[in-house]
Structures are given as structure tokens and as C-alpha cells.
Write a protein that holds these residues in place. Structure first.
Motif, PDB file in Angstrom:
ATOM      1  N   ALA A 248       0.846  -1.196   0.000  1.00  0.00           N
ATOM      2  CA  ALA A 248       0.000   0.000   0.000  1.00  0.00           C
ATOM      3  C   ALA A 248       0.881   1.246   0.000  1.00  0.00           C
ATOM      4  N   TYR A 314      -8.641   5.388   4.774  1.00  0.00           N
ATOM      5  CA  TYR A 314      -8.792   4.406   5.852  1.00  0.00           C
ATOM      6  C   TYR A 314     -10.103   4.461   6.618  1.00  0.00           C
ATOM      7  N   ILE A 321      -7.911   0.845   2.380  1.00  0.00           N
ATOM      8  CA  ILE A 321      -7.428  -0.191   3.297  1.00  0.00           C
ATOM      9  C   ILE A 321      -8.470  -1.282   3.496  1.00  0.00           C
ATOM     10  N   TRP A 334      -1.445  -5.877   4.826  1.00  0.00           N
ATOM     11  CA  TRP A 334      -0.879  -4.778   4.054  1.00  0.00           C
ATOM     12  C   TRP A 334       0.560  -4.537   4.485  1.00  0.00           C
ATOM     13  N   PHE A 336       2.878  -1.376   4.346  1.00  0.00           N
ATOM     14  CA  PHE A 336       2.717   0.054   4.123  1.00  0.00           C
ATOM     15  C   PHE A 336       4.057   0.706   3.784  1.00  0.00           C
ATOM     16  N   ILE A 339       5.754   4.207   5.811  1.00  0.00           N
ATOM     17  CA  ILE A 339       4.671   4.517   6.758  1.00  0.00           C
ATOM     18  C   ILE A 339       5.101   5.529   7.812  1.00  0.00           C
ATOM     19  N   PHE A 358      -4.677   3.497  10.792  1.00  0.00           N
ATOM     20  CA  PHE A 358      -4.549   2.465   9.764  1.00  0.00           C
ATOM     21  C   PHE A 358      -4.766   1.081  10.390  1.00  0.00           C
TER      22      PHE A 358
END
Length: 610
Positions: A248, A314, A321, A334, A336, A339, A358
Motif C-alpha cells: 500500500a 482508511y 485499506i 498490508w 505500508f 509509513i 490504519f
């Protein structure tokens, strides 16, 4: 200083939770201590709980106490103070010390947030989709089919296995035709290798081959396949008992994303200061100057202070998400991208708030989903349980391993550490993180962002064999970057993203070796969840045990130029006269009164099971 032995396994062998209490067990060298106390701070003030002797195991005394979990905070910290007639010793998550250690190294238990239990059981495999396998040649990118936004570069179709370009020219717009159909066609191969979970680099619509510049978060890139194809691939994986984690990229988008619209084809943020999407990004007043990720103008950074951005990413029921965690896709987690950088502008303002958001978004759909963060350096603050389940463990595994075996740091500057420093690095990094999160760290030798490890080693096969063994035997969840199992080479990005050489599968010496190690890992609860006990270390050698219940695996290596003969103190594991078998040769060796004599050849490894 010759210190008496103390050890606290954070597995079920040494820690059992019942409601809001932990039963804590400590293993200590027999008859060495007059008393042992457990120190904790339930209200930020010191309290000491006396441990009692409750039994013995070989040459070890077993001490036990009951610890109440902290009520005012999620994470309970504790450490041990052991007394003799003349001295005191402190045990923290790194090991034994002569004085009280700092709080960051205390043992930690999060009473509220735990990673999914399935993660520690996995062997992951990372796939860069365009370079893994071409399963449908009819959907591949053609030369000149489109131009990369904000760059004078057109797409280039290349033949499988041709050399990769560089980022100064066509590196990001070269396409070799790998796709979802290709991945699906190789699932039998991956299962035979022993892989249980896939981590796919981005697969959503984008004009680059790496796809870290998303144009549409809700559609599979048409050059990879369709949403329906991905749903079928995910279902096929799940029917095989395998799992899939997607990448993601939510810190920034492509300039071609409709929200931004750099080509000014609609009413995107770039088109007009009055655009409804203007505040999705960070512009300098009414100008066309905006914030790009690390200054890169093709990657405009999203503004999470904007309510609509939060809903899209989100918060909404069909947010990005949540969307892919739901049927028909049902992804298992996921990964990320960057992040640690997302937030409310440059400086990642309120980052922790959004990382927690998240997590809440993911867990609201699937409480058993895996939240994995990308961090090139220390990720301690994100790994206390309430944010990420695990991180790509560069800092606590890949960096020290590269430093020891290749004498290079992540910036490829020279570094020279010995095995003492290597072990200290591993223990320091892991001690700062709760045990369950240690088990959920994703360990890799290399990735799409690093030089291939075999290349970094200059082709040193002995050291690559040692590295692969450590990958499968150290604490954390192992992940192979596609092609590692056939010795695929590659320098820096993008050369580290070469096409998979399928013609080498039948001849590679590394494939059977990887299969053997993976098979051991999958069959061994001790390697998946067992405690980590160093047994021997000198400048050029390290031997450690992984132990869970009655199962013991001993793993070690010798980087010296001569064979090493050493007596391993397996009494520290509560063992005395046990027999061990070498996984690689089938030979056996016998411990006597708690000591196990072994020989490790020069530039070679040791791998024993009990």
C-alpha cells in the motif's frame, strides 16, 4: 567477567497469561543466587516481587513469580534483579548486566495488542510482478504505448531477461510482461519450494513498472490483469493454505491520479486552486508548487489533515485499506510503504495517530490481518504493539548481517564488525520490542530497494549459505526476495529487479539448499516461536539455540580461516546427555553432562536438531 547464567524465555516456557496476570519463570544456574526479584513499575514507581524456587531442569534452578499487568498502560515493563552474598546481577531482554538497565531494554508485554499468531509460522516470498513470470503476453505494455507523466519518457517493451536500464533513462518505464497470470502459473513451484505467503510489490494502476506512484487504488493495473483475476488468485492461494499481503502506497500518489491531475484533463488539485481536491495535497498558496515525496515531483504527498483523504484512505467503509481486505479479495495483510513519513505535511506531523488509525481500519475488517511497515532504520516506536505488527527488519537483521558478512553498511560505506558486535546489535535491536512483535518482524537478505545480497558478497558462496541459514533460523519471519533461491544477481535499484531466470531452476545448487532450510523452518515450532539463547561467541564465530518446550535447534557459523572446535554449554537449555543430529549431513553427536563438543569447518555453518 564470568557471570552466572540467568535466562527468561518469553515463550510459553517462561511466560503464561491468565486474565490480567502473568506467570513468569526464570531459569538460573543452579545454587548461584540467594534471591531473585522481579522489578516493575505499575504506577511509574518501583515495586519488587520475590521469585520462589519451584523446581529444577538439569543444572538449572527454576524460579517463578506472578506479575500483575499494568492497568494504566498497554505495555508492562519488567526486569530481574538477582543477588548473591557479594554481588547483584540484572537480567533484561538483552542479557545479564552488573547494574540496573535502562527501561528501553526491559522485557515488555502488551496486554491489548498482539500480532496475528499465524505470521510467525510463515515463509514469505516477495514478488516484483513485472519481473517474476509472463503468463499472458496479450496484455503487456508496448513500446510508446504511453508517456510517463512529468517526464519525457515513453514506455519500452523489453524481452524477458534483457538487461535492465537505470533510473536516469528508461529504468522506471521498461516492461518485461510479468503479470498475475504468471504468478498463478508458478504457485505449484512456490509451494514445492515451501513458500506459505506472498508479499506482492504494488499491483494497482500506474504508469511505472514499480507502481509506487498509484493512479487508481481500486483497480489492478490492466497490464497485470483484472480485479477478477486477482480475486481468483487470492482464492487459489487461500485454497492452498497460503496467504497474500499487498503493498500500500498511501503517503503519496502519482501526479496522474485524478485527485492531482497534472495533465489538467479534469478539475484536479494541480489544475486549479478552486479544485475540490486542492487540499488533498500541499501547495504553496495558489501556485503550482507542491510537496513531493523526498522532493520528487512525480510523487505528490497526501495531506491526512484533510477529512476526505482520511475517508478515502482508511476511514470510510469502502476506503482503500478496507476494500481489499473484504470479499472477493480477502487479502491477509498490508505492507505500508514509507509509513513513518505519512501525516499532516512535511515532518510527518501526527504520524503515530495515523498509523494507529490504519491499524484500527485493518483490524475492524479482519482482526487477524497482518500490518507490516517499511522502515530502513530503527522502527522501535512503531513496534510496541499498538501500531504495526512487524516491520521490514532492515535495522535488526539485514543491516547487521550485511555489516558482518559483506563489511558494508546500507549506504555501502565500509564497516568492520566482529561476531561479538554482531550479536550485540541483534540483541539491542530485538530487546526494544515486545517478543510477539519480534516474531512478526519480516527478515530479508535483500529486497527491491537493496542490492542483491549475493552480489554484495561478491559471489562468496560460503557466506551466502551462512546468510540463508541465519535467515531461516533467527528470530522473526523469513522472506525470500524472488530469485534468491537460484542465486539471482543484481546491483542497485533497478538492476536488483532483473527477470526471474526460469531456465536456471533445474540446475541451481541453491534451490535444493533453500528447500532443505525452508522445510526445517516449517516443521519446527522452535524456529517459528522458540526463545533465542546464545551458546558461544568469539570474534569470528557465533552459535545460538532456539528452544520451545522439548524441541531444540542449534544454529551457528564460523567465519574463521581454520576449523573451530568448541564445547557448547547446552546445560543452559536444561539438557545434559542428549543426542543431536546435523540437519545437513545426518551425523549425530552426543552431549555429556551438559556440554556438547562440536567442530565447525572454516567459513561454514552448524545446524543441529535434538
Amino acid at each position: 567477567m564470568n557471570q552466572p547464567f540467568l535466562y527468561h524465555p518469553q515463550t510459553n516456557d517462561g511466560l503464561v497469561r491468565e486474565g490480567d496476570w502473568l506467570t513468569i519463570r526464570l531459569f538460573a544456574e543452579q545454587d548461584k543466587f540467594d534471591s531473585i526479584k522481579l522489578r516493575h513499575e505499575p504506577d511509574n514507581e518501583e515495586y519488587l516481587i520475590a521469585l520462589s524456587k519451584v523446581g529444577s531442569k538439569g543444572k538449572l534452578d527454576i524460579w517463578q513469580a506472578t506479575l500483575p499487568l499494568s492497568i494504566d498502560k498497554d505495555v508492562t515493563y519488567y526486569v530481574f534483579k538477582a543477588l548473591t552474598a557479594t554481588s547483584q546481577y540484572w537480567l533484561d531482554a538483552r542479557g545479564i548486566h552488573s547494574r540496573m538497565p535502562g527501561r528501553e531494554y526491559h522485557f515488555k508485554y502488551n496486554r491489548t495488542d498482539q500480532p496475528p499468531s499465524w505470521v510467525a509460522e510463515q515463509v514469505f516470498y516477495q514478488i516484483f510482478p513485472d519481473r517474476f513470470c509472463n503468463g499472458d503476453s496479450s496484455i503487456g505494455v508496448e513500446t510508446g504505448e504511453y508517456q510517463y507523466p512529468n517526464r519525457n519518457r515513453q514506455s519500452v517493451k523489453k524481452q524477458w531477461g534483457e538487461p535492465v536500464g537505470n533510473h536516469g533513462n528508461s529504468g522506471a518505464v521498461e516492461f518485461y510482461g510479468g503479470d498475475l497470470a504468471g504468478i498463478e502459473s508458478k504457485l505449484d513451484y512456490l509451494q514445492d519450494l515451501g513458500i506459505t505467503s506472498l508479499y506482492l510489490n504494488p499491483i494497482f494502476t500506474s504508469y511505472s513498472n514499480h507502481k509506487y506512484d498509484t493512479v487508481d487504488y481500486y483497480s489492478i493495473d490492466p497490464k497485470f490483469g483484472t480485479n477478477q483475476q486477482f480475486a481468483e488468485l487470492a482464492d487459489n492461494l487461500h485454497q492452498r493454505g497460503m496467504r497474500v499481503v499487498l503493498d500500500a502506497v498511501l503517503n503519496h500518489t502519482s501526479v496522474a491520479h485524478p485527485w492531482f491531475d497534472v495533465l489538467e484533463e479534469s478539475n484536479g488539485a494541480y489544475t486549479s486552486p478552486d479544485s475540490p481536491y486542492r487540499d488533498y495535497y500541499f501547495f504553496n498558496g495558489d501556485s503550482k508548487q507542491y510537496v513531493g515525496w523526498k522532493g520528487i515531483d512525480t510523487l505528490p504527498v497526501l495531506n491526512f489533515h484533510n477529512d476526505d483523504v482520511r475517508d478515502h484512505i482508511y476511514r470510510g467503509q469502502d476506503s482503500v485499506i478496507k476494500h481489499w481486505l473484504k470479499p472477493p479479495y480477502n487479502i491477509d495483510g498490508w505492507r505500508f510503504d514509507v509509513i513513518h513519513m505519512l501525516g499532516e505535511g512535511e515532518g510527518a506531523a501526527n504520524n503515530a495517530h495515523y498509523v494507529r488509525a490504519f491499524r484500527e481500519s485493518m483490524k475492524s475488517v479482519n482482526s487477524d490481518s497482518y500490518m507490516l511497515g517499511e522502515h530502513f532504520f530503527e522502527a522501535t516506536q512503531w513496534l510496541q504493539g499498538d501500531q504495526e505488527d512487524g516491520a521490514m527488519n532492515y535495522y535488526g537483521f539485514a543491516h547487521p548481517l550485511r555489516a558482518l558478512l559483506a563489511r558494508k553498511d546500507i549506504a555501502f560505506d565500509p564497516i568492520d564488525i566482529d561476531c561479538h558486535e554482531f550479536l550485540s546489535w541483534l540483541q539491542e535491536a530485538s530487546a526494544k520490542v515486545p517478543w510477539s512483535n519480534q516474531l512478526s518482524q519480516l527478515n530479508q537478505l535483500d529486497s527491491h530497494d537493496t542490492e542483491r545480497f549475493v552480489t554484495t558478497l561478491g559471489g562468496n558462496e560460503s557466506r551466502l549459505a551462512i546468510a540463508l541459514q541465519l535467515l531461516m533460523t533467527y528470530v522473526g519471519t523469513p522472506c525470500l526476495y524472488y530469485g534468491v533461491e537460484v542465486g539471482l544477481e543484481g546491483t542497485h535499484d533497478p538492476d536488483n529487479r532483473r527477470c526471474f531466470p526460469w531456465e536456471q531452476v533445474t540446475t541451481s545448487k541453491w534451490l535444493p539448499y533453500c528447500k532443505q532450510l525452508i522445510s526445517l523452518r516449517k516443521a519446527s515450532p522452535a524456529l517459528q516461536r522458540g526463545s533465542f539463547v546464545p551458546l558461544y561467541v568469539d570474534q569470528s564465530s557465533l552459535v545460538f539455540a532456539r528452544q520451545l518446550g522439548q524441541e531444540v535447534v542449534i544454529s551457528g557459523f564460523n567465519l574463521g580461516i581454520e576449523a573451530l572446535r568448541v564445547s557448547l554449554p547446552v546445560w543452559k537449555l536444561g539438557l545434559e546427555n542428549d543426542t543431536f543430529e546435523c540437519v545437513l549431513t545426518g551425523r549425530t553427536c552426543q552431549a555429556e553432562e551438559g556440554d556438547l563438543d562440536v567442530t565447525i569447518a572454516a567459513e561454514h555453518s552448524l545446524l543441529l536438531t535434538r
